[in-house]
Design a protein around this motif. Structure first.
Motif, short mmCIF file in Angstrom:
data_model
loop_
_atom_site.label_atom_id
_atom_site.label_comp_id
_atom_site.label_asym_id
_atom_site.label_seq_id
_atom_site.Cartn_x
_atom_site.Cartn_y
_atom_site.Cartn_z
N ILE A 151 0.85 -1.21 0.00
CA ILE A 151 0.00 0.00 0.00
C ILE A 151 0.88 1.24 0.00
CG2 ILE A 151 -1.81 1.23 1.24
CD1 ILE A 151 -2.63 -1.46 2.47
N GLY A 152 1.83 1.28 0.93
CA GLY A 152 2.75 2.41 1.03
C GLY A 152 4.14 2.04 0.53
N ARG A 153 5.15 2.66 1.11
CA ARG A 153 6.52 2.43 0.64
C ARG A 153 7.43 1.86 1.72
NH1 ARG A 153 7.74 4.88 -4.07
NH2 ARG A 153 9.96 4.96 -3.53
N GLU A 154 6.93 1.73 2.96
CA GLU A 154 7.80 1.33 4.06
C GLU A 154 7.93 -0.20 4.16
OE1 GLU A 154 9.50 3.29 5.90
OE2 GLU A 154 8.64 5.22 5.31
N MET A 155 9.11 -0.63 4.61
CA MET A 155 9.35 -2.03 4.94
C MET A 155 9.46 -2.16 6.45
SD MET A 155 12.15 -3.26 2.11
CE MET A 155 12.33 -4.82 2.95
#
Length: 597
Positions: free
Chosen positions: A219-223
């Motif tokens: 959904i977003g860009r974070e891991m």
């Protein structure tokens, strides 16, 4: 109704309840600590952030909350009361069930990893039961988890954070779909909750776990991966489990609370008792299904007759070695007999000698004790087991070709098989888990940020699925069979992250030779573009220790290939020559049975 400070007692009321403190305010729900003057006790009130948008929606909310309250499980907090005040619905729970996990972590910021895993395992027990009953939570937060003084965990707030639908929809239809979609989100939030406890800080510095979900890939860009700066060292299996639960790829995550729970329980039981979880289940399956199904039919034709001549024993030995299940069963019986006779330190790993010791009747009994192919397996799983067995047999043949002079071929063959005992047991007894492990070992899709993403190792994938590695499964079976400590050491593969030193004993030589053969077959299982490099890396690792070169390795892998007449095979640079004179060895005599009186 608005937020109040915990220091003020009380500031406002909600219906008959005196609001004492706002314990949690997420994007979907609120949790208040309140006092109920009617019953003279403290309660915890769970409420949605959004007011139902119609009388039908309010009625539906109350009906679903009451249905969730009827879920009876030791790890689900019983509903005290569900109601509404001026159109705002609530679900109330008895404060006597404990403090919230948020409150516990404020007092005890760094619980031990085993305790943290135990708390989350209890949560998953309740969550799995609720999902299977057709209910979801949809806003799992630390404040949704109650924990008492005895570390008993209960989940509260089922069906509180219901989705808000237009007033005209069919609530029954949309609710069924919403539960299915929300269950996986609940499992992801349970993984984030484990990450939060182990790391000792909010995930992505965000206390609302659902807000973290919105920031995570895809959904977003974070891991979200567990870092190395944690309050306590995190064991590798638990780290793998936690990281799988929050993996950036949807296909790699746990999709069911039961799958997540099984991995956690497997590690917890193994860590607490050095035995348990999948190991206990495996040993139980051994009793009912045997270790492997037999591929041999018509053995009575070979065992007919009374005499056991040397040629007959040789032919029998050759036939038995073609049947992996029968070979292992024969060795189990012979070595168990040795142990019962008081020769517990002796081990026989030679099929021909084992046949001579156990006799034709014993061989027939061993064959009759095995389940016929494919046992309880379905066709697809049976074909995969056949493939795994063929790969193990090929590794055993390679080990035979690479063994130094003076070492019995059958001993090397069987040791190589036993170094794969855990893999064989996994594929036969837990085929679905074996498939999960293979899927986790497939590299994720490349992205701009990570063009060459690494794949999970077999060990890490096994940790994430089972909570233990495959070697632990194999060792548990070998111990169950009563095999000696010397053999247990030889069936341990050389760790991939450990350097290979020159062998000091025959046992070291045998172990390293079999380990090399297995690593070579692992290299051949890689994509074609990486096979040659994998073979060279494995050869280089063992070259100096075993005195082997790439030519010997390639000849062992391709014994029938045509090669031009050339100079004798040369080892890799720096590899010592193999000794021309073979020194007699007590170990080699014991393994072949020649040391028996």
């Amino acid at each position: 109704m608005s937020e109040s400070s915990p220091a003020a007692t009380p500031l406002r009321s909600f219906g008959r309840f005196e609001l004492r403190a706002l314990l949690c305010k997420s994007g979907r729900s609120l949790i208040w600590r309140v006092f109920d003057p009617r019953h003279g006790q403290e309660l915890l009130l769970c409420m949605p952030r959004e007011k139902p948008n119609s009388a039908a929606a309010l009625e539906h909310w109350l009906r679903m909350a009451q249905a969730g309250g009827r879920v009876q499980h030791p790890n689900v907090a019983p509903l005290f009361e569900a109601g509404q005040v001026e159109g705002w619905p609530y679900a109330a729970y008895d404060r006597a069930f404990g403090e919230t996990l948020d409150e516990r972590l404020a007092r005890q910021s760094a619980p031990l990893p085993l305790d943290a895993a135990g708390w989350v395992a209890q949560l998953l027990e309740g969550l799995a039961f609720a999902h299977e009953a057709g209910h979801a939570h949809r806003d799992l937060q630390l404040a949704s988890v109650l924990i008492d003084a005895n570390d008993k965990v209960r989940l509260m707030g089922l069906e509180v954070a219901q989705e808000v639908f237009p007033a005209s929809v069919d609530f029954s239809t949309v609710t069924r779909r919403a539960v299915r979609e929300s269950a996986e989100e609940d499992v992801l939030c349970a993984g984030l909750l484990l990450h939060r406890i182990l790391s000792g800080r909010p995930v992505l510095e965000e206390p609302d776990l659902l807000a973290v979900v919105q920031q995570m890939q895809p959904i977003g860009r974070e891991m979200v991966r567990l870092g190395w700066e944690t309050p306590h060292p995190i064991p590798d299996p638990l780290r793998a489990i936690c990281n799988r639960a929050t993996d950036r790829q949807l296909r790699q995550r746990y999709h069911l609370a039961r799958s997540f729970l099984r991995a956690l329980d497997g590690w917890r039981q193994a860590a607490a008792h050095d035995d348990g979880g999948p190991i206990v289940l495996l040993l139980d399956k051994l009793q009912r299904q045997g270790h492997l199904p037999t591929t041999t039919t018509g053995i009575h034709r070979f065992t007919a007759g009374s005499g056991l001549e040397a040629q007959h024993a040789s032919a029998l030995s050759e036939m038995v070695l073609k049947d992996m299940a029968l070979s292992l069963e024969l060795l189990r019986r012979v070595n168990n007999a040795l142990r019962q006779a008081g020769h517990g330190g002796d081990t026989v790993l030679n099929v021909q000698r084992a046949i001579q010791m156990i006799g034709l009747d014993g061989l027939q009994q061993a064959a009759n004790a095995l389940k016929p192919w494919p046992g309880p397996l379905q066709p697809v799983a049976a074909e995969m087991l056949r493939s795994v067995m063929a790969r193990v047999a090929k590794a055993a043949q390679v080990a035979q070709a690479l063994r130094p002079a003076g070492y019995d071929g059958e001993v090397v063959y069987l040791l190589t098989i036993m170094q794969n005992l855990g893999r064989l047991m996994l594929q036969y007894h837990f085929p679905e888990d074996a498939q999960q492990i293979r899927q986790l070992m497939v590299p994720p899709e490349p992205t701009e940020e990570i063009p060459n993403p690494p794949s999970l190792s077999e060990r890490a994938a096994a940790y994430a699925v089972l909570g233990c590695d495959l070697e632990a499964l194999g060792m548990a079976v070998a111990r169950h069979w009563g095999l000696g400590d010397e053999l247990l050491q030889m069936i341990r593969r050389q760790p991939l992250d450990a350097p290979v030193h020159a062998p000091r004993t025959d046992a070291d030589t045998l172990r390293l030779t079999c380990s090399l053969a297995n690593e070579l077959l692992d290299a051949l299982a890689q994509p074609e573009a990486r096979r040659r490099a994998g073979v060279e890396v494995a050869t280089r690792r063992y070259a100096r220790a075993l005195g082997l070169g790439l030519r010997e390795v390639m000849e062992a892998l391709n014994p029938g290939a045509q090669r031009p007449a050339a100079s004798p095979p040369a080892p890799l640079r720096g590899a010592p020559e193999r000794p021309a004179v073979v020194t007699p060895s007590p170990l080699r005599e014991r393994l072949t049975g020649r040391g028996e009186s």
